[in-house]
Scaffold this motif. Structure first.
Motif, PDB file in Angstrom:
ATOM      1  N   UNK A 195       0.829  -1.192   0.000  1.00 28.75           N
ATOM      2  CA  UNK A 195       0.000   0.000   0.000  1.00 28.75           C
ATOM      3  C   UNK A 195       0.880   1.266   0.000  1.00 28.75           C
ATOM      4  N   UNK A 196       0.457   2.300  -0.695  1.00 31.72           N
ATOM      5  CA  UNK A 196       1.182   3.581  -0.726  1.00 31.72           C
ATOM      6  C   UNK A 196       2.622   3.450  -1.169  1.00 31.72           C
ATOM      7  N   UNK A 197       2.857   2.588  -2.141  1.00 30.14           N
ATOM      8  CA  UNK A 197       4.215   2.416  -2.697  1.00 30.14           C
ATOM      9  C   UNK A 197       5.225   1.924  -1.669  1.00 30.14           C
ATOM     10  N   UNK A 198       4.726   1.448  -0.521  1.00 28.53           N
ATOM     11  CA  UNK A 198       5.644   0.897   0.493  1.00 28.53           C
ATOM     12  C   UNK A 198       6.371  -0.318  -0.068  1.00 28.53           C
ATOM     13  N   UNK A 199       7.673  -0.348   0.136  1.00 29.76           N
ATOM     14  CA  UNK A 199       8.451  -1.521  -0.300  1.00 29.76           C
ATOM     15  C   UNK A 199       8.901  -2.276   0.936  1.00 29.76           C
ATOM     16  N   UNK A 200       8.877  -3.589   0.875  1.00 36.81           N
ATOM     17  CA  UNK A 200       9.440  -4.379   1.969  1.00 36.81           C
ATOM     18  C   UNK A 200       9.999  -5.682   1.421  1.00 36.81           C
ATOM     19  N   UNK A 201      11.146  -6.067   1.960  1.00 37.00           N
ATOM     20  CA  UNK A 201      11.770  -7.312   1.533  1.00 37.00           C
ATOM     21  C   UNK A 201      11.702  -8.323   2.672  1.00 37.00           C
ATOM     22  N   UNK A 202      11.172  -9.495   2.371  1.00 32.03           N
ATOM     23  CA  UNK A 202      11.026 -10.529   3.403  1.00 32.03           C
ATOM     24  C   UNK A 202      11.676 -11.819   2.919  1.00 32.03           C
ATOM     25  N   UNK A 203      11.977 -12.721   3.842  1.00 32.62           N
ATOM     26  CA  UNK A 203      12.573 -14.005   3.508  1.00 32.62           C
ATOM     27  C   UNK A 203      11.578 -14.925   2.816  1.00 32.62           C
ATOM     28  N   UNK A 204      12.094 -15.931   2.133  1.00 30.46           N
ATOM     29  CA  UNK A 204      11.191 -16.825   1.392  1.00 30.46           C
ATOM     30  C   UNK A 204      10.313 -17.633   2.340  1.00 30.46           C
ATOM     31  N   UNK A 205      10.867 -17.979   3.486  1.00 31.47           N
ATOM     32  CA  UNK A 205      10.078 -18.717   4.477  1.00 31.47           C
ATOM     33  C   UNK A 205       8.837 -17.911   4.859  1.00 31.47           C
ATOM     34  N   UNK A 206       9.021 -16.633   5.142  1.00 31.80           N
ATOM     35  CA  UNK A 206       7.890 -15.767   5.489  1.00 31.80           C
ATOM     36  C   UNK A 206       6.976 -15.588   4.281  1.00 31.80           C
ATOM     37  N   UNK A 207       7.594 -15.406   3.104  1.00 30.97           N
ATOM     38  CA  UNK A 207       6.804 -15.192   1.884  1.00 30.97           C
ATOM     39  C   UNK A 207       5.869 -16.366   1.610  1.00 30.97           C
ATOM     40  N   UNK A 208       6.328 -17.565   1.946  1.00 32.45           N
ATOM     41  CA  UNK A 208       5.511 -18.757   1.673  1.00 32.45           C
ATOM     42  C   UNK A 208       4.278 -18.810   2.563  1.00 32.45           C
ATOM     43  N   UNK A 209       4.284 -17.988   3.615  1.00 34.70           N
ATOM     44  CA  UNK A 209       3.141 -18.013   4.521  1.00 34.70           C
ATOM     45  C   UNK A 209       2.068 -17.008   4.144  1.00 34.70           C
ATOM     46  N   UNK A 210       2.351 -16.199   3.128  1.00 31.27           N
ATOM     47  CA  UNK A 210       1.352 -15.225   2.666  1.00 31.27           C
ATOM     48  C   UNK A 210       0.734 -15.735   1.376  1.00 31.27           C
ATOM     49  N   UNK A 211      -0.562 -16.033   1.423  1.00 33.63           N
ATOM     50  CA  UNK A 211      -1.242 -16.527   0.232  1.00 33.63           C
ATOM     51  C   UNK A 211      -1.999 -15.388  -0.447  1.00 33.63           C
ATOM     52  N   UNK A 212      -2.043 -15.449  -1.780  1.00 35.71           N
ATOM     53  CA  UNK A 212      -2.664 -14.365  -2.544  1.00 35.71           C
ATOM     54  C   UNK A 212      -3.583 -14.913  -3.633  1.00 35.71           C
ATOM     55  N   UNK A 213      -4.449 -14.033  -4.140  1.00 33.98           N
ATOM     56  CA  UNK A 213      -5.271 -14.380  -5.283  1.00 33.98           C
ATOM     57  C   UNK A 213      -5.109 -13.295  -6.341  1.00 33.98           C
ATOM     58  N   UNK A 214      -5.187 -13.712  -7.619  1.00 34.40           N
ATOM     59  CA  UNK A 214      -5.074 -12.758  -8.718  1.00 34.40           C
ATOM     60  C   UNK A 214      -6.215 -11.744  -8.600  1.00 34.40           C
ATOM     61  N   UNK A 215      -5.983 -10.554  -9.156  1.00 30.97           N
ATOM     62  CA  UNK A 215      -7.007  -9.532  -9.033  1.00 30.97           C
ATOM     63  C   UNK A 215      -7.387  -9.013 -10.406  1.00 30.97           C
TER      64      UNK A 215
END
Ligand SMILES: [Mn+2]
Ligand SMILES: [Mn+2]
Ligand SMILES: [Mn+2]
Ligand SMILES: [Mn+2]
Lengths: 223, 223
Positions: free
Chosen positions: B203-223
């Motif tokens: 949101x608001x052009x915020x950038x954040x870099x996270x590890x792959x382990x954490x990334x795997x815990x965030x599920x998404x759907x196409x929009x």
DNA sequence: GTCCACATTTTGATGAGTCAAAAATACAGT
DNA sequence: ACTGTATTTTTGACTCATCAAAATGTGGAC
């Protein structure tokens, strides 16, 4: 180590049992306790001895059991949880006052103090539960409610029903049906020892005659 | 005879464990199960054998355990209770999404179907809990949610976060702080195997870099 | 094919809570 | 004081859930 559901149930039964003794006595007999908990007499004896080990009760063999300060506090908090939950279920979740006891009986052992406080807050910090039973404070204190039953209050004098001491569904529905719930204004017109009955004038000049056993379960305050 | 809390916990752990297997397999290994429940391996073996006796699971020695139809239904109902309770605590009782798990973990074993349905009704029959986890129906059915994680979704393509698979308080607060809760619109800008990381534009052009382990815990759907 | 490391199962024991039935105790009435 | 009844305690056993540690099985490395 936090107390198990079983320990909480024993403490609560002793706490509630002590108040309901006839004649009022400090010690709750083991038979009474076993009966209240639905366990064999020997089971209660064994359990009470381990509660005594833990310093939660004082146990006098062949006489009965009483709560220590520590046991009293714990018991009062279980009762607080029970009654706050009952109030919450009635006010917020659309339960009838005759439907809440079993649910509260289970929940009282698992809900956190945090959740109880949130419920209490939403309810506006009530002093009594749906049956008029007083809700102990978070410190385990109950302000004593000077109270008479339909058996002892003055005749032909307006009083307000403040409390119904019986969790039985059928009894509660009977009470509700005849407009004798806490808050109702009534008058005891007559008592008759021979017929073991009490005649009450309720809302809208309604008359109803009930047995003395039932009458003793309805507590009132002068108005 | 209704299942004990212990039995319910085992069934739920198998239910949840089966979905989270890598690679996905029918059988949950005993080590996994024991770990999830925090008991010794031998304890899990013993318990699983008695569950098999009761027809709630199928047990293959040295291979693992799977739920039967009956076990699956029971497990799904426990999960339903858990998630409805979590949703209720967040929406109705002012809990944070990182504070509900422990409370629900206890309440799921004692609240009646009646109360769960009242909560569900007040909540407007939600399909997912505060973490985006799907809520099984009263019949124990979950509609499958086709989903990708931040590790597998297309790059530079707008997606919506729908689910966070981790009940850890610290992780949940981190996610909340960086506006990565379910419902947020984001885009994966880059993935880098060497640094084991994923860069996300939120949101608001915020950038954040996270590890792959954490990334795997965030599920998404196409929009 | 043999061997090793690791996962799993078995074994023996423990604690909490319970019951049935036998033994002990209290107490009220004669 | 004696005796009978009701209450309480004791005894022995059982279920459920658990652990530690010993025994066993499995699958991969060589
Ligand atoms: Mn109640
Ligand atoms: Mn009540
Ligand atoms: Mn949860
Ligand atoms: Mn959840």
């Amino acid at each position: 180590m936090l107390p198990s559901s079983t320990v909480e149930n024993y403490l609560k039964a002793i706490y509630l049992g002590a108040g309901a003794l006839t004649p009022p006595s400090r010690l709750v007999p083991m038979g009474q306790l076993a009966g209240a908990l639905g366990v064999a007499p020997g089971t209660a004896t064994t359990m009470v001895k381990t509660l005594a080990e833990s310093g939660l009760v004082e146990y006098e063999p062949y006489a009965g059991v009483a709560l220590t300060k520590a046991g009293q506090k714990l018991a009062a908090l279980v009762v607080r949880r029970h009654r706050v939950i009952e109030m919450f279920l009635v006010r917020m979740m659309g339960y009838g006052w005759d439907e809440v006891h079993d649910e509260a009986e289970q929940m009282e052992h698992v809900v956190s103090d945090r959740l109880i406080d949130r419920m209490d807050e939403m309810l506006g910090r009530p002093e009594v539960d749906p049956h008029g039973d007083p809700i102990p404070t978070p410190e385990g204190i109950v302000k004593p409610q000077p109270m008479q039953s339909l058996l002892t209050c003055p005749l032909a004098t307006p009083v307000t029903i403040t409390r119904v001491i019986d969790q039985d569904k059928v009894f509660l529905r009977f009470i509700e049906k005849h407009n004798l719930k806490p808050g109702e204004s009534i008058e005891v017109e007559a008592r008759d020892a021979a017929s073991d009955s009490v005649r009450v004038r309720g809302r809208d000049e309604q008359r109803i005659t009930i047995g003395t056993k039932a009458a003793s379960k309805l507590l009132v305050q002068a108005r």
